[in-house]
Write a protein that holds these residues in place. Structure first.
Motif, PDB file in Angstrom:
ATOM      1  N   ALA A  28       8.824   6.014   1.671  1.00 53.43           N
ATOM      2  CA  ALA A  28       8.046   5.051   2.467  1.00 53.43           C
ATOM      3  C   ALA A  28       7.168   4.171   1.589  1.00 53.43           C
ATOM      4  O   ALA A  28       6.833   4.515   0.465  1.00 53.43           O
ATOM      5  N   GLY A  29       6.792   3.027   2.171  1.00 49.46           N
ATOM      6  CA  GLY A  29       5.868   2.099   1.530  1.00 49.46           C
ATOM      7  C   GLY A  29       6.596   1.010   0.763  1.00 49.46           C
ATOM      8  O   GLY A  29       7.769   1.163   0.370  1.00 49.46           O
ATOM      9  N   ASN A  30       5.929  -0.084   0.596  1.00 45.41           N
ATOM     10  CA  ASN A  30       6.406  -1.165  -0.279  1.00 45.41           C
ATOM     11  C   ASN A  30       5.217  -2.014  -0.693  1.00 45.41           C
ATOM     12  O   ASN A  30       4.217  -2.075   0.023  1.00 45.41           O
ATOM     13  N   ALA A  75      13.265  -3.361   2.446  1.00 47.20           N
ATOM     14  CA  ALA A  75      13.747  -3.708   3.787  1.00 47.20           C
ATOM     15  C   ALA A  75      12.709  -4.558   4.535  1.00 47.20           C
ATOM     16  O   ALA A  75      13.055  -5.280   5.465  1.00 47.20           O
ATOM     17  N   GLU A  76      11.445  -4.446   4.094  1.00 50.24           N
ATOM     18  CA  GLU A  76      10.363  -5.153   4.805  1.00 50.24           C
ATOM     19  C   GLU A  76       9.845  -6.354   4.010  1.00 50.24           C
ATOM     20  O   GLU A  76       8.725  -6.825   4.234  1.00 50.24           O
ATOM     21  N   THR A  77      10.696  -6.862   3.115  1.00 51.54           N
ATOM     22  CA  THR A  77      10.316  -8.014   2.290  1.00 51.54           C
ATOM     23  C   THR A  77       9.773  -9.170   3.130  1.00 51.54           C
ATOM     24  O   THR A  77       8.795  -9.843   2.739  1.00 51.54           O
ATOM     25  N   LEU A  94       0.065  -4.425   0.255  1.00 58.20           N
ATOM     26  CA  LEU A  94       0.410  -3.004   0.200  1.00 58.20           C
ATOM     27  C   LEU A  94       0.799  -2.522   1.583  1.00 58.20           C
ATOM     28  O   LEU A  94       0.164  -2.892   2.582  1.00 58.20           O
ATOM     29  N   HIS A  95       1.818  -1.671   1.627  1.00 54.95           N
ATOM     30  CA  HIS A  95       2.248  -1.053   2.886  1.00 54.95           C
ATOM     31  C   HIS A  95       2.372   0.440   2.664  1.00 54.95           C
ATOM     32  O   HIS A  95       3.020   0.881   1.707  1.00 54.95           O
ATOM     33  N   GLY A  96       1.740   1.237   3.551  1.00 53.59           N
ATOM     34  CA  GLY A  96       1.826   2.691   3.438  1.00 53.59           C
ATOM     35  C   GLY A  96       1.984   3.350   4.788  1.00 53.59           C
ATOM     36  O   GLY A  96       1.723   2.737   5.835  1.00 53.59           O
ATOM     37  N   HIS A  97       2.445   4.616   4.753  1.00 51.51           N
ATOM     38  CA  HIS A  97       2.632   5.419   5.966  1.00 51.51           C
ATOM     39  C   HIS A  97       1.718   6.642   5.830  1.00 51.51           C
ATOM     40  O   HIS A  97       2.163   7.662   5.295  1.00 51.51           O
ATOM     41  N   SER A  98       0.476   6.534   6.231  1.00 56.78           N
ATOM     42  CA  SER A  98      -0.388   7.720   6.206  1.00 56.78           C
ATOM     43  C   SER A  98      -0.328   8.419   7.564  1.00 56.78           C
ATOM     44  O   SER A  98       0.102   7.820   8.563  1.00 56.78           O
ATOM     45  N   GLY A 169       3.671   3.683  15.170  1.00 49.73           N
ATOM     46  CA  GLY A 169       4.487   4.803  14.705  1.00 49.73           C
ATOM     47  C   GLY A 169       5.065   4.611  13.316  1.00 49.73           C
ATOM     48  O   GLY A 169       5.994   5.322  12.918  1.00 49.73           O
ATOM     49  N   HIS A 170       4.533   3.667  12.580  1.00 41.89           N
ATOM     50  CA  HIS A 170       5.164   3.288  11.316  1.00 41.89           C
ATOM     51  C   HIS A 170       4.162   3.282  10.159  1.00 41.89           C
ATOM     52  O   HIS A 170       4.263   4.115   9.261  1.00 41.89           O
ATOM     53  N   GLY A 171       3.187   2.381  10.172  1.00 43.59           N
ATOM     54  CA  GLY A 171       2.282   2.341   9.021  1.00 43.59           C
ATOM     55  C   GLY A 171       1.363   1.149   9.044  1.00 43.59           C
ATOM     56  O   GLY A 171       1.199   0.491  10.080  1.00 43.59           O
TER      57      GLY A 171
HETATM   58 ZN   LIG Z   1       7.424   1.261   6.170  1.00 45.63          ZN
END
Ligand SMILES: [Zn+2]
Ligand SMILES: CSC[C@@H](O)[C@@H](O)C(=O)COP(=O)(O)O
Length: 203
Positions: A28-30, A75-77, A94-98, A169-171
């Protein structure tokens, strides 16, 4: 060091930091850094973000088109591109899934209100804790272009836009003028989300 290499080094270090905090489980994350008016450095899709090397960072334009077609960007570019297109001051995303952002995004409805926290000062234009930020929560969607169109429509209808949002439900997504500030904003945001979660569990 070239701009692209500097960006890649920052992105690799951000991945280690966010992995140590438990916010990028599995793959996860990008993450991305703006290189110039038309290009960004972004993570390659599907890598574990705690174990990135500089080879796991690639360059795309603001339409998400890769400079090296042999590499597949996140995938989330297009969510990164959507932020850089809309907010000229954005220099890193920044993208994260906490656990906190995932749980709250599922129970919150359209936004999460952050009010009265000293750490609100990590957001721009909030010099004291006596402030309130409504962090938007948008539906999750595997069609990322459609999700970005929804975000653009949401932002069109907002006055002050906070430098972040949650996806149900994602981040979370957070941006700032540079990577150190983006990390500070993400840490501040995650701290406050954790507080909201704990306060709700006390009720
Ligand atoms: Zn994600
Ligand atoms: C581990 S599934 C998570 C993905 O679907 C996605 O949400 C994500 O954050 C990472 O995707 P990526 O393509 O590696 O940038």
């Amino acid at each position: 060091m070239r701009l692209e290499e500097q960006a890649a080094v920052q992105i690799v270090a951000a991945g280690r930091r966010l992995d140590a905090l438990g916010w990028v489980p599995a793959t996860a994350g990008n993450f991305s850094v703006r290189l110039d008016a038309r290009r960004l450095a972004v993570t390659v899709s599907g890598r574990h973000k705690g174990f990135l090397t500089t080879d796991d960072v690639m360059v795309v334009d603001l339409d998400g088109v890769a400079e090296d077609p042999a590499k597949r960007s996140s995938a989330e570019t297009l969510l990164h591109c959507g932020i850089y297109r809309r907010f000229p001051e954005a220099g890193a995303v920044l993208h994260g899934h906490s656990i906190a952002n995932t749980v709250l995004s599922r129970v919150a409805g359209g936004s999460v209100t952050l009010a009265g926290y000293e750490l609100l000062k990590v957001f721009p234009g909030l010099p004291t804790h006596e402030a309130s930020v409504d962090l938007p929560v948008v539906p999750n969607d595997q069609d990322i272009a459609r999700m970005q169109r929804g975000l653009d429509a949401l932002w069109d209808g907002m006055g002050a836009i906070p430098p972040g949002y949650l996806i149900q439900g994602h981040g979370s997504y957070v941006w700032a003028p540079d990577m150190p500030m983006a990390l500070a904003r993400m840490e501040g945001l995650e701290f406050m989300l954790r507080c909201v979660l704990e306060e709700r569990s006390l009720r």
